[in-house]
Design an enzyme around this catalytic site. Structure first.
Site, PDB file in Angstrom:
ATOM      1  N   GLU A  73       0.336  -1.243  -0.129  1.00  0.00           N
ATOM      2  CA  GLU A  73      -0.173   0.056  -0.051  1.00  0.00           C
ATOM      3  C   GLU A  73       1.076   1.241   0.015  1.00  0.00           C
ATOM      4  O   GLU A  73       0.056   2.153  -0.400  1.00  0.00           O
ATOM      5  CB  GLU A  73      -0.684  -0.326   1.199  1.00  0.00           C
ATOM      6  CG  GLU A  73      -2.343  -1.128   1.162  1.00  0.00           C
ATOM      7  CD  GLU A  73      -1.923  -2.250   2.180  1.00  0.00           C
ATOM      8  OE1 GLU A  73      -2.498  -3.390   1.651  1.00  0.00           O
ATOM      9  OE2 GLU A  73      -0.393  -2.346   2.169  1.00  0.00           O
ATOM     10  N   PHE A 135     -12.068  -6.642  13.539  1.00  0.00           N
ATOM     11  CA  PHE A 135     -10.999  -8.035  12.752  1.00  0.00           C
ATOM     12  C   PHE A 135      -9.954  -6.378  11.499  1.00  0.00           C
ATOM     13  O   PHE A 135     -11.314  -5.632  10.475  1.00  0.00           O
ATOM     14  CB  PHE A 135     -11.269  -8.385  12.688  1.00  0.00           C
ATOM     15  CG  PHE A 135      -9.999  -9.667  11.177  1.00  0.00           C
ATOM     16  CD1 PHE A 135      -8.857  -9.585  11.777  1.00  0.00           C
ATOM     17  CD2 PHE A 135     -10.349  -8.982   9.878  1.00  0.00           C
ATOM     18  CE1 PHE A 135      -7.219  -9.955  10.757  1.00  0.00           C
ATOM     19  CE2 PHE A 135      -9.290 -10.318   8.572  1.00  0.00           C
ATOM     20  CZ  PHE A 135      -8.202 -10.257   9.604  1.00  0.00           C
ATOM     21  N   GLN A 136      -9.308  -5.997  11.295  1.00  0.00           N
ATOM     22  CA  GLN A 136      -8.599  -5.050  10.512  1.00  0.00           C
ATOM     23  C   GLN A 136      -8.962  -3.923  10.763  1.00  0.00           C
ATOM     24  O   GLN A 136      -9.813  -2.497   9.551  1.00  0.00           O
ATOM     25  CB  GLN A 136      -9.197  -5.111   9.112  1.00  0.00           C
ATOM     26  CG  GLN A 136      -8.122  -7.209   9.098  1.00  0.00           C
ATOM     27  CD  GLN A 136      -7.445  -7.039   7.668  1.00  0.00           C
ATOM     28  OE1 GLN A 136      -8.786  -7.118   6.968  1.00  0.00           O
ATOM     29  NE2 GLN A 136      -6.492  -7.979   6.893  1.00  0.00           N
ATOM     30  N   LYS A 185     -17.939  -1.334   5.260  1.00  0.00           N
ATOM     31  CA  LYS A 185     -18.425  -1.600   4.070  1.00  0.00           C
ATOM     32  C   LYS A 185     -19.541  -1.758   4.448  1.00  0.00           C
ATOM     33  O   LYS A 185     -20.017  -1.538   3.023  1.00  0.00           O
ATOM     34  CB  LYS A 185     -17.853  -3.281   4.554  1.00  0.00           C
ATOM     35  CG  LYS A 185     -18.347  -4.230   3.653  1.00  0.00           C
ATOM     36  CD  LYS A 185     -17.328  -4.767   3.867  1.00  0.00           C
ATOM     37  CE  LYS A 185     -17.320  -6.464   2.342  1.00  0.00           C
ATOM     38  NZ  LYS A 185     -16.423  -7.943   3.311  1.00  0.00           N
ATOM     39  N   MET A 496      23.287   9.288   3.364  1.00  0.00           N
ATOM     40  CA  MET A 496      23.357  10.324   4.313  1.00  0.00           C
ATOM     41  C   MET A 496      23.674  10.232   5.710  1.00  0.00           C
ATOM     42  O   MET A 496      24.691  11.021   5.738  1.00  0.00           O
ATOM     43  CB  MET A 496      21.939  10.819   3.589  1.00  0.00           C
ATOM     44  CG  MET A 496      22.018  12.670   4.315  1.00  0.00           C
ATOM     45  SD  MET A 496      23.758  13.212   3.173  1.00  0.00           S
ATOM     46  CE  MET A 496      23.139  13.717   1.453  1.00  0.00           C
TER      47      MET A 496
END
Length: 586
Positions: A73, A135-136, A185, A496
């Site tokens: 993502e 969940f999630q 959803k 760096m």
């Protein structure tokens, strides 16, 4: 560039002529979302599938919008960001709830810092489960509130299409930035036949574009009386599509120009008035000009610390004219003696019209040319030392067309690309500035490739450490058969960090180097790309020629001098005019 690979089959796709655009039929919240994107003219979106966002993807199945499935993502958000930079309109990314949404956060924060227009659509658990630690589940709007221009929690299937359209329009309105819509959803699955209207930003968010007459008059008088005027073109000149007006003003009045890093390309870097970019690793002559100007005309810049160094020592002799569309930036970091709030292009034209005379800056222009001679951008490349990264950048620039699009990660390689590539147009330099996100380069090259014309060249200049952060996106470039060339300046360090450890931490290389590094050419071949490994100057031209000629993704692993540092350098918080040209000057 290949077309979308997951197209509907002939048996289940709607019948239409190949050149006839379709609009999604609105029967649910998810189809309303897709219709809103179609209404806004969205052609491409980047994302990763998942449970809570699945209804939106199902609606995309029959849409003409091309979806690019990314490996992660974060890659989707960077690809959307870069797509928007090159295209000049908001990029779109999608992710599911929970980890999908949180994986977008780095890319959203990056876009926010750089004022890049982007719309993120995230799935969410059903409304009646929000707050139950389902969940999630993650409080996505809470997490992203500080790093978005605005975000929305969709609450109705009937209105979700209009919300998405508004979010898209708001992302590109005025000072651009990322917006987000969180999509429970049940809202996506809910029935509706309400078609969303055209994408429009809220009336309360329409910025002031026409500058105030009194502000314009005061700025014009200040510029007219200046003896050492200097134009500073920032990223706002790019975002406001004002490069043409800015260049015309500079050439008409013969005023030297420096840019910020996000403003690279707004003035052709081979133009005699252009002093390139200023700041921590900017050119010595740009920093000298800022230090000695008596009138700094800054357009579309937020005066970040990498540009200014110490606030008290920045442009110490100058009256400051600051043009910006966002009033919050006026005198936030650097006091504006003459603020001009409005669209960059309109403000420049208004000041130009108001001016009766150009400032007499002939001696000043000569002085700026003298600084160019005194502080040239050069480097030593002895035959008995390893390959210099600056040489690679210059060779790549010479081998590619003038309007090549260059993306980078973050670190030494980014600075060398900015210093030794000659940019002549805006939206050709695509990098992470304010957030400094390692790993930006490869997914950005994918986004840029989809935004660019087919005949335009896209090159990613990366470092080994940045490349390893998002190397999985190489699988996307291969799957989509994207013609991009990735050049890795491989010094087997987080370069760096190593440079700063040498300069400020007595050479203690803690967690900066690698005892072992992958063979990137072989890894590229394993992904299905073409790969080359280069160790010597003699190998450079042929490798670049072959990689650019290859019609697909290619990776050149340049083994460069691990001891090479980026100079000039202004120490953090230091004075721009006291830049170092070597470590012993820090």
């Amino acid at each position: 560039m290949s077309e979308r690979t997951a197209a509907p089959t002939e048996t289940d796709a709607p019948t239409r002529a190949d050149d006839e655009p379709t609009q999604t039929e609105v029967t649910s919240g998810s189809t309303a979302v897709v219709r809103a994107l179609e209404n806004a003219g969205v052609e491409t979106a980047f994302g990763v599938q998942g449970g809570a966002i699945m209804p939106i993807y199902d609606a995309l199945y029959h849409s003409d919008i091309r979806h690019v499935t990314m490996a992660h993502e974060q890659g989707a958000s960077h690809a959307a960001d870069a797509y928007g930079v090159v295209k000049g309109e908001p990029g779109v990314c999608l992710a599911t709830s929970g980890p999908g949404a949180t994986n977008l956060v780095t890319g959203i924060a990056d876009a926010n810092m750089d004022s890049d227009a982007m719309l993120a659509l995230t799935g969410q658990v059903p409304s009646d489960m929000v707050g139950s630690d389902a969940f999630q589940e993650t409080d996505t709007t809470g997490v992203t509130a500080p790093i978005t221009k605005h975000n929305y929690f969709a609450s109705s299937s009937d209105t979700v299409g209009d919300v998405v359209g508004e979010a898209f329009a708001l992302a590109g309105e005025g000072r651009p930035g990322p917006t987000l819509v969180d999509l429970p959803k049940d809202i996506s699955l809910g029935e509706t036949d309400r078609e969303p209207g055209a994408a429009r930003a809220p009336a309360t968010c329409i910025p002031k574009t026409e500058p105030d007459t009194h502000e314009v008059e005061a700025a014009a008088r200040a510029i007219e009386r200046a003896e050492k005027p200097l134009l500073l073109f920032g990223g706002g000149v790019v975002k406001g599509n004002a490069a043409e007006e800015a260049r015309a003003f500079a050439t008409e009045h013969q005023i030297p120009v420096v840019t910020t890093m996000p403003g690279i390309g707004t003035m052709p870097e081979d133009h005699e008035l252009c002093l390139s970019w200023a700041g921590m690793h900017g050119t010595g002559y740009a920093n000298m000009a800022i230090t000695h100007t008596d009138c700094l005309i800054a357009i579309g810049t937020r005066f970040d610390d990498r540009l200014t160094g110490g606030i008290d020592t920045f442009a110490p002799e100058a009256e400051v004219v600051h043009i910006d569309i966002d009033p919050a930036e006026i005198s936030k970091n650097i006091h504006a003696d003459y603020p001009v709030i409005g669209d960059a292009g309109r403000a420049i034209e208004a000041i130009d019209t108001e001016m009766d005379n150009s400032p007499d800056a002939r001696e000043w222009c000569e002085q700026c040319l003298t600084w160019k001679d005194e502080y040239p951008m050069d480097y030593a490349a002895p035959d008995d030392e390893p390959l210099k990264p600056q040489f690679v950048v210059e060779a790549l620039d010479e081998a590619t067309p003038d309007e090549t699009i260059v993306t980078t990660g973050v670190g030494q390689h980014q600075m060398w690309a900015a210093q030794y590539w000659t940019f002549r147009e805006p939206r050709r330099w695509v990098s992470s500035h304010g957030l400094g996100t390692m790993g930006y380069g490869v997914p950005a090259a994918i986004g840029a490739r989809f935004a660019a014309d087919d005949d335009e060249t896209v090159v990613c200049v990366d470092g080994d450490a940045s490349f390893l952060m998002t190397i999985q996106e190489l699988s996307v470039a291969v799957r989509e058969n994207l013609d991009i060339t990735i050049v890795v300046l491989n010094n087997e360090y987080i370069g760096m960090v190593r440079q700063w450890q040498d300069a400020f931490f007595e050479g203690r290389h803690m967690a900066a180097g690698y005892d072992w590094c992958p063979q990137f050419d072989k890894l590229a071949e394993a992904f299905g790309a073409r790969g080359w490994a280069v160790d010597s100057y003699e190998e450079v031209p042929d490798a670049i020629e072959e990689a650019l000629a290859y019609d697909g993704p290619s990776v050149i692993d340049f083994h460069v001098d691990p001891a090479e540092n980026v100079y000039p350098m202004v120490s953090s918080g230091g004075a721009n005019g006291k830049f170092a040209l070597s470590e012993d000057q820090l």
